[in-house]
Write a protein that holds these residues in place. Structure first.
Motif, PDB file in Angstrom:
ATOM      1  N   ILE A  62       0.826  -1.203   0.000  1.00 46.12           N
ATOM      2  CA  ILE A  62       0.000   0.000   0.000  1.00 46.12           C
ATOM      3  C   ILE A  62       0.859   1.251   0.000  1.00 46.12           C
ATOM      4  N   PHE A  66       1.662   3.052  -3.558  1.00 40.37           N
ATOM      5  CA  PHE A  66       1.009   4.320  -3.867  1.00 40.37           C
ATOM      6  C   PHE A  66       1.910   5.510  -3.591  1.00 40.37           C
ATOM      7  N   VAL A  68       3.318   6.639  -0.874  1.00 41.30           N
ATOM      8  CA  VAL A  68       3.083   7.460   0.324  1.00 41.30           C
ATOM      9  C   VAL A  68       3.766   6.833   1.545  1.00 41.30           C
ATOM     10  N   PHE A  70       5.555   8.088   3.659  1.00 42.18           N
ATOM     11  CA  PHE A  70       5.600   8.959   4.845  1.00 42.18           C
ATOM     12  C   PHE A  70       4.475   8.648   5.825  1.00 42.18           C
ATOM     13  N   LEU A  71       3.500   7.839   5.409  1.00 39.09           N
ATOM     14  CA  LEU A  71       2.405   7.479   6.307  1.00 39.09           C
ATOM     15  C   LEU A  71       2.743   6.279   7.193  1.00 39.09           C
ATOM     16  N   ILE A  78      -1.831   2.324  13.738  1.00 36.06           N
ATOM     17  CA  ILE A  78      -3.208   1.839  13.610  1.00 36.06           C
ATOM     18  C   ILE A  78      -3.231   0.313  13.643  1.00 36.06           C
ATOM     19  N   ALA A  82      -4.905  -2.025  16.585  1.00 38.79           N
ATOM     20  CA  ALA A  82      -5.954  -3.001  16.305  1.00 38.79           C
ATOM     21  C   ALA A  82      -5.561  -4.374  16.847  1.00 38.79           C
ATOM     22  N   LEU A  86      -7.293  -6.676  19.794  1.00 38.15           N
ATOM     23  CA  LEU A  86      -7.679  -8.075  19.603  1.00 38.15           C
ATOM     24  C   LEU A  86      -7.160  -8.936  20.750  1.00 38.15           C
ATOM     25  N   MET A  89      -9.156  -8.334  23.897  1.00 35.93           N
ATOM     26  CA  MET A  89     -10.449  -9.033  23.865  1.00 35.93           C
ATOM     27  C   MET A  89     -10.262 -10.508  24.187  1.00 35.93           C
ATOM     28  N   LYS A  93     -11.557 -12.539  27.496  1.00 37.08           N
ATOM     29  CA  LYS A  93     -12.483 -13.677  27.350  1.00 37.08           C
ATOM     30  C   LYS A  93     -11.899 -14.920  28.005  1.00 37.08           C
TER      31      LYS A  93
ATOM     32  N   ILE B   5      -1.732  13.200  -4.050  1.00 41.46           N
ATOM     33  CA  ILE B   5      -1.141  12.529  -2.878  1.00 41.46           C
ATOM     34  C   ILE B   5      -2.092  12.563  -1.700  1.00 41.46           C
ATOM     35  N   ILE B   8      -4.703  10.004  -2.299  1.00 39.45           N
ATOM     36  CA  ILE B   8      -4.172   8.651  -2.119  1.00 39.45           C
ATOM     37  C   ILE B   8      -3.946   8.350  -0.639  1.00 39.45           C
ATOM     38  N   SER B   9      -3.362   9.342   0.087  1.00 37.98           N
ATOM     39  CA  SER B   9      -3.135   9.152   1.517  1.00 37.98           C
ATOM     40  C   SER B   9      -4.438   8.859   2.230  1.00 37.98           C
ATOM     41  N   SER B  12      -5.773   5.429   1.260  1.00 37.75           N
ATOM     42  CA  SER B  12      -5.063   4.270   1.805  1.00 37.75           C
ATOM     43  C   SER B  12      -5.268   4.158   3.306  1.00 37.75           C
ATOM     44  N   MET B  13      -5.157   5.289   4.020  1.00 38.11           N
ATOM     45  CA  MET B  13      -5.362   5.222   5.469  1.00 38.11           C
ATOM     46  C   MET B  13      -6.788   4.811   5.785  1.00 38.11           C
ATOM     47  N   ILE B  16      -7.092   1.077   5.177  1.00 41.53           N
ATOM     48  CA  ILE B  16      -6.504   0.275   6.254  1.00 41.53           C
ATOM     49  C   ILE B  16      -7.388   0.313   7.486  1.00 41.53           C
ATOM     50  N   LEU B  20      -9.308  -2.896   9.207  1.00 38.40           N
ATOM     51  CA  LEU B  20      -8.998  -3.285  10.577  1.00 38.40           C
ATOM     52  C   LEU B  20     -10.228  -3.175  11.472  1.00 38.40           C
ATOM     53  N   PHE B  23     -12.519  -6.023  10.902  1.00 33.90           N
ATOM     54  CA  PHE B  23     -11.941  -7.196  11.530  1.00 33.90           C
ATOM     55  C   PHE B  23     -12.192  -7.179  13.046  1.00 33.90           C
ATOM     56  N   LEU B  24     -11.999  -5.990  13.670  1.00 34.50           N
ATOM     57  CA  LEU B  24     -12.204  -5.879  15.117  1.00 34.50           C
ATOM     58  C   LEU B  24     -13.672  -6.047  15.470  1.00 34.50           C
ATOM     59  N   ALA B  27     -14.265  -9.597  15.535  1.00 28.56           N
ATOM     60  CA  ALA B  27     -13.643 -10.217  16.709  1.00 28.56           C
ATOM     61  C   ALA B  27     -14.432  -9.902  17.964  1.00 28.56           C
ATOM     62  N   ASP B  28     -14.966  -8.694  18.027  1.00 27.75           N
ATOM     63  CA  ASP B  28     -15.739  -8.309  19.208  1.00 27.75           C
ATOM     64  C   ASP B  28     -16.944  -9.223  19.374  1.00 27.75           C
ATOM     65  N   LYS B  30     -17.220 -12.279  18.212  1.00 25.57           N
ATOM     66  CA  LYS B  30     -16.755 -13.636  18.514  1.00 25.57           C
ATOM     67  C   LYS B  30     -16.306 -13.769  19.959  1.00 25.57           C
ATOM     68  N   LEU B  31     -15.627 -12.725  20.441  1.00 28.71           N
ATOM     69  CA  LEU B  31     -14.966 -12.831  21.747  1.00 28.71           C
ATOM     70  C   LEU B  31     -15.719 -12.090  22.840  1.00 28.71           C
TER      71      LEU B  31
END
Lengths: 191, 284
Positions: A62, A66, A68, A70-71, A78, A82, A86, A89, A93, B5, B8-9, B12-13, B16, B20, B23-24, B27-28, B30-31
């Motif tokens: 990514i 692309f 970038v 610098f990100l 992040i 995450a 997980l 959690m 549990k 840019i 795109i930034s 992409s952020m 992501i 995520l 996904f969380l 998971a929340d 499930k768990l």
């Protein structure tokens, strides 16, 4: 062969805690009991391995693709946050007792500099995917080893006759210094 | 180009983050931790002051212990009978009689009565002053800086103008925080049935004790003789110690006390209302 080298280097020779001074906060904070230290080490190892597994594709496919890069800090943080969420959690549990024992140090893995440091080193050293995962796992194992050694010493310390002025944090830091000194012995074996 | 840019930034952020969080969220589900809903309900019944009077780390821990059956339903001293009844009703068991416990300050040597032999200018807390043994000559006395009043979560204590803490008998619910805080252990927890107290903890010999405080126990032994039951009051370490199992709760032993340190029925006179009514107008 290179994979084994990376693993041993990350876990022993360039141990994050004892040679890079990364991840000191749980190293001192949760190392008073072996059980808690082991659990903390396992949780961090899990986060580190997954961090390597997740941030490598994020960076390569990514950020670089692309144009970038610098990100990287934001993206890595992040992803780490995450993963820690997980783990939290899952531990909550599976074992409320461990969850309570770890307390604030569990969410603090998010900002554990060892985890972010691992992601950044991985980028810096141009590891490929498999190498990154080994690196992450090795770092986690190294962290766990340091935690276990520290907690073992601190448990023995409970029965030792520590001079009053050294009690508490100061003796812990002195021990950490001695352990770092011992790990200096590995220096230069492999890069 | 810059605009490209930025887009795109952001994309992409955002991507992501979205992946995520998806996904969380999964998971929340499930768990998810299934918490016993009864704990929440019991917490609503309990006072939620986390005073520690039940001997546990807080109201939540007590509620968990109640559900596991390891705690007595009358264990919440702060809540008293009403809370015990509510817990019993909620859990569907028979209610028990909660014994009410109140704090008793066992020192009456205030600024007027006790001799001072030092000046203390340090931190104004009893814990700190106790290290330097305080201002009063009596090393068993109330230090008088009100750590107990500070720690009381129920406004059931105050420092009176004589520099002594008073317990409001109607408000105190017996959590025992003051007794644990007092560095000299002059605060004791007693059930309501106890009405006669020796308000002195001085273990010095009579002559010494008399010199340093007007209301000290001088170990004369008159109360021991006057107690209707043999062994109701013992003389231990120059102190009259009341044996609550035997001693009848009346004012018989108090009548001949030369220093008036053993008193009957004094505690229940002090309620919050009577205390504040007794203060001068401008102080209120």
């Amino acid at each position: 062969m290179k994979l084994i080298l990376i693993f041993i280097s990350a876990s022993l020779i360039n141990n994050f805690v004892l040679t890079y001074f990364l991840g000191i906060c749980p190293f001192l904070g949760v190392s008073n009991k072996t059980e808690n230290a082991l659990n903390m080490g396992l949780a961090t190892t899990f986060v580190m391995t997954l961090t390597a597994a997740v941030t490598w594709p994020i960076y390569t496919y990514i950020l670089v693709k692309f144009n970038v890069p610098f990100l990287e800090y934001v993206a890595f943080i992040i992803a780490i946050a995450a993963l820690v969420q997980l783990v939290e959690m899952y531990i909550r549990k599976s074992s409320p007792a461990i969850y309570r024992a770890m307390g604030i140090y569990l969410p603090l893995i998010t900002t554990n500099c060892a985890v972010l440091g691992l992601a950044l080193f991985m980028v810096l050293r141009d590891y490929n995917y498999i190498e990154s995962i080994f690196f992450g796992f090795g770092t986690g194992v190294g962290f766990t080893i340091a935690m276990l050694m520290m907690s073992g010493i601190r448990e023995e310390l409970e029965f030792a006759d520590v001079p009053e002025v050294f009690q508490g944090v100061s003796i812990t830091l002195i021990i950490a210094g001695m352990m770092a000194l011992a790990f200096m012995g590995f220096a230069g074996l492999i890069r | 180009m810059t605009g490209g840019i930025v887009i795109i930034s952001m994309a992409s952020m955002g991507g992501i983050g979205a992946i995520l969080s998806l996904f969380l969220a999964y998971a929340d589900k499930k768990l998810k931790v299934e918490e016993d809903p009864r704990i929440e309900a019991l917490l609503n019944i309990l006072p939620n002051t986390n005073c520690g009077g039940c001997g546990r780390a807080g109201c939540r821990v007590f509620a968990e212990a109640l559900i596991q059956g390891t705690a007595s339903i009358a264990g919440c001293v702060a809540g008293g009978q009403a809370v015990t009844d509510n817990i019993a009703e909620y859990l569907g068991v028979e209610s028990q009689k909660a014994s009410r416990i109140v704090a008793v300050v066992l020192c009456r040597g205030g600024n007027k009565e006790a001799v001072k032999n030092a000046v203390y200018k340090g931190e104004r807390t009893c814990a700190a002053a106790n290290l330097a043994s305080g201002e009063k000559a009596c090393i068993y006395s109330c230090i008088g800086y009100g750590d107990c009043v500070q720690v009381c979560k129920f406004d059931a204590m105050a420092m009176n103008d004589n520099g002594l803490p008073v317990v409001f008998h109607d408000i105190c619910n017996g959590c025992g925080a003051c007794a644990r805080t007092c560095p000299r252990d002059i605060i004791e927890m007693h059930p309501l049935e106890h009405k006669i107290f020796n308000y002195c903890r001085n273990k010095d010999k009579g002559a010494v004790a008399r010199k340093i405080c007007k209301v000290s126990c001088i170990a004369c032994g008159l109360c021991v003789k006057d107690c209707a039951v043999e062994g109701g009051i013992d003389m231990i370490d120059n102190l009259a110690v009341i044996n609550y199992d035997k001693c009848p709760q009346d004012d018989q032993p108090t009548k001949r006390c030369p220093t008036a340190c053993i008193i009957f029925g004094e505690e229940e006179k002090m309620t919050r209302e009577t205390y504040y009514a007794s203060l001068p107008k401008e102080a209120v």
